[in-house]
Enzyme design. Structure first.
Site, mmCIF file in Angstrom:
data_model
loop_
_atom_site.group_PDB
_atom_site.id
_atom_site.type_symbol
_atom_site.label_atom_id
_atom_site.label_comp_id
_atom_site.label_asym_id
_atom_site.label_seq_id
_atom_site.Cartn_x
_atom_site.Cartn_y
_atom_site.Cartn_z
ATOM 1 C CE LYS A 77 2.532 4.167 -5.467
ATOM 2 N NZ LYS A 77 3.741 4.010 -5.063
ATOM 3 C CB THR B 253 3.302 -5.972 -4.501
ATOM 4 O OG1 THR B 253 3.900 -5.664 -3.431
ATOM 5 C CG2 THR B 253 2.758 -7.318 -5.109
ATOM 6 N NE ARG C 161 9.603 6.103 -5.353
ATOM 7 C CZ ARG C 161 8.844 6.191 -4.231
ATOM 8 N NH1 ARG C 161 9.003 7.418 -3.719
ATOM 9 N NH2 ARG C 161 7.782 5.626 -3.773
ATOM 10 C CE LYS D 63 5.993 4.106 1.349
ATOM 11 N NZ LYS D 63 6.611 2.928 0.794
ATOM 12 C CB ALA E 44 5.619 11.071 -4.006
ATOM 13 C CG PHE F 242 3.479 8.647 -0.883
ATOM 14 C CD1 PHE F 242 3.247 7.746 -0.072
ATOM 15 C CD2 PHE F 242 4.389 9.257 -0.342
ATOM 16 C CE1 PHE F 242 3.923 7.215 1.318
ATOM 17 C CE2 PHE F 242 5.311 9.211 0.363
ATOM 18 C CZ PHE F 242 5.015 8.145 1.470
ATOM 19 C CG PHE G 42 -5.483 -7.493 0.398
ATOM 20 C CD1 PHE G 42 -4.617 -7.518 1.655
ATOM 21 C CD2 PHE G 42 -5.199 -6.581 -0.506
ATOM 22 C CE1 PHE G 42 -3.932 -6.441 1.543
ATOM 23 C CE2 PHE G 42 -4.143 -5.757 -0.572
ATOM 24 C CZ PHE G 42 -3.681 -5.427 0.656
ATOM 25 C CD1 TRP H 194 2.261 -9.754 -1.273
ATOM 26 C CD2 TRP H 194 1.181 -11.597 -0.882
ATOM 27 N NE1 TRP H 194 2.670 -10.104 -0.182
ATOM 28 C CE2 TRP H 194 2.109 -11.283 0.188
ATOM 29 C CE3 TRP H 194 0.386 -12.774 -0.875
ATOM 30 C CZ2 TRP H 194 1.903 -12.314 1.147
ATOM 31 C CZ3 TRP H 194 0.359 -13.776 -0.068
ATOM 32 C CH2 TRP H 194 1.213 -13.401 1.117
#
Length: 553
Positions: free
Chosen positions: A68, A70, A91, A102, A270, A298, A378, A406
């Site tokens: 998210k 990225t 954030r 994480k 979150a 999240f 991906f 990415w």
């Protein structure tokens, strides 16, 4: 293939003064923290009209990854490549997940904010200031009790916890004040991770320093022997606490790999807090850019719901569009595929797992939000899978656009950026909150559980039932709700993937957060102090003699 940190270390950063100049921020209103970081005076928050707000959210996270942040960074870079004057508002990372499982919160690959090592570690010291403020309040509470307890605080009813910005399960339940009488009054205690502290929530929702101080004064720290609530105002320490936060409340300015301005400020989780960056940072981005890209933590059941029901009323501006991030890999996992099978084509699992994305799309549309789906690519994804996912989204009335941010940075998100601009122009958002604050407390909880999560009903444990009654008597039942639950499922059971049905949400406790202006509803087995995994990320981290970091993603 270069790691995230290697890509970041090879990047050429612009002096932060140049980034500020690009936004039209006068040099005398920025406070430098080295060459590439600065704080911005809050007076800069008070000029010009607001730009368009883009909220980035996602499906429920899985070990397969969603990306998210990225996508958020790539989208902002892509908008600027289209000459749209975009600014990021994200954030700050917490050291708990950075050193745990994480990871950080600075993006990845060629879609990152810089300097990533600083941002992921100590940055400008905001989170340390919040930790210190939180623990200063704890010290002041215990000192008041030790020095005669004029307010009659019941030590067994002190609900304020100490905090630490690390995952430390040993501190979840502690005893303080052991020893003789001179050492304090023994009582049970516990620690929250700093990003779950009410101080973090207060800082992120405050509009300015005086609002911050007023909110701090309202914090409930416990109850007297007569069961009356005790606040920071009763202790007369809101001024001291605000003093500790006078610099932390100022937004931090950094940049992306492509020198897009980025305000990184505040970092509540979150799943146990409201999951959004600060009002001051978002509003600054809105006033200095034509488009402000922000994200909520999240999945959309947590971060986006709280953004729309808790942050928007404080921000005074609703999103113009919601970008929903999903990956083929994660949706196949929601469809029942094991993580070691995700590289294999499996259209059946993808279609089954789409139920999770579909639910989140419907939820955002219920708020009156136009939705664009961003498919974060991906390498192992198949063209057939992309085609199926785009067709499934099309049937729900939304456009799904692939993003390769990415790998390709802003170039890889240009189509997404163009689509977002078009949707904002063509579909006017019609924001409406999920519930009215005046609804009974129990009804507000059920509204979120049944509408957003898809729960059949809500079950209240004995302690929560008593709190429903007590809070109504205290007049706290008119506050909005911040539900704390697992991020991995729409339910309160992390193992229920996809779009589960016929489940009940279990509420075990309700915590008053009067300074933040909401009630935190603890469900299932969610923890406000996480633990480290068997093999924490810290084991891969190192630094050389020149101070260069390695292993930081």
């Amino acid at each position: 293939m270069s790691s995230d940190i290697e890509i970041a270390q090879q990047a050429k950063l612009a002096p932060i003064e140049q980034i500020a100049e690009k936004l039209g921020i006068p040099q005398d209103t920025i406070e430098l923290y080295g060459k590439y970081k600065a704080k911005i005076a809050l007076s800069e928050n008070e000029k010009s009209s607001l730009g368009k707000l883009i909220l980035v959210t996602s499906i429920n996270p899985t070990p397969a990854g969603e990306g998210k942040t990225t996508v958020s960074i790539g989208l902002a870079d892509g908008l600027n490549q289209l000459h749209k004057n975009a600014v990021l508002a994200l954030r700050e990372p917490s050291l708990g997940p950075v050193m745990g499982l994480k990871g950080g919160a600075t993006g990845g690959g060629h879609s990152q904010v810089l300097p990533m090592e600083d941002i992921n570690l100590h940055f400008t010291g905001d989170i340390h200031a919040i930790t210190t403020t939180n623990n200063a309040l704890s010290a002041l509470i215990d000192n008041h009790i030790h020095q005669g307890n004029e307010l009659g605080i019941d030590p067994q009813q002190v609900i304020w916890k100490r905090s630490l910005d690390l995952n430390d399960r040993e501190l979840r339940h502690t005893v303080v004040g052991l020893g003789n009488k001179a050492q304090g009054v023994p009582r049970e205690e516990g620690f929250d991770i700093t990003v779950a502290s009410e101080i973090m929530a207060v800082l992120c929702l405050a509009s300015d320093l005086m609002d911050l101080k007023a909110r701090l004064a309202k914090i409930v720290i416990g109850y007297t022997y007569q069961n009356e609530p005790v606040t920071v105002r009763d202790l007369q320490v809101e001024g001291a606490l605000a003093l500790l936060l006078k610099d932390a409340i100022k937004p931090n300015l950094v940049q992306t790999l492509e020198q897009t301005p980025a305000f990184i400020h505040g970092g509540p989780f979150a799943n146990i807090a409201h999951g959004c960056n600060s009002v001051t940072a978002t509003k600054t981005a809105l006033r200095l850019g034509d488009y402000a890209v922000t994200e909520a933590g999240f999945g959309a059941d947590l971060g986006a719901e709280k953004f729309l029901d808790l942050k928007v009323p404080n921000l005074g501006k609703a999103p113009d569009v919601v970008v929903m991030v999903a990956t083929v890999r994660a949706l196949k996992m929601h469809g029942g595929l094991a993580i070691d099978q995700l590289a294999n084509e499996n259209l059946a699992a993808l279609e089954k797992g789409f139920a999770n994305l579909k639910k989140h799309i419907k939820n955002m549309q219920n708020y009156g939000m136009p939705v664009v789906v961003a498919i974060n690519e991906f390498a192992a994804d198949r063209e057939s899978e992309f085609a199926l996912l785009q067709e499934l989204c099309r049937k729900e009335g939304v456009t799904a656009v692939r993003s390769s941010a990415w790998e390709n940075g802003g170039v890889g998100a240009q189509e997404l950026a163009s689509t977002v601009v078009d949707v904002i122009a063509e579909k006017k958002a019609d924001y409406q909150r999920l519930y009215l604050n005046r609804l009974p407390l129990e009804d507000k909880i059920k509204k979120i559980a049944q509408t957003i999560y898809g729960a059949r009903d809500v079950s209240f444990e004995k302690k929560a039932k008593k709190q429903l009654k007590d809070f109504k008597e205290l007049g706290w039942d008119q506050l909005p709700i911040c539900i704390a639950k697992t991020q991995y499922s729409l339910s309160d059971d992390a193992n229920l993937l996809g779009a589960p049905r016929d489940f009940d949400l279990t509420v075990r406790e309700i915590m008053p957060k009067m300074g933040a202006g909401f009630l935190v509803v603890l469900t299932g087995n969610v923890l406000t102090m996480p633990g480290l995994p068997k093999r924490p990320a810290a084991l891969d981290m190192d630094v050389d003699a020149a101070g260069n970091a390695s292993g930081l993603f």
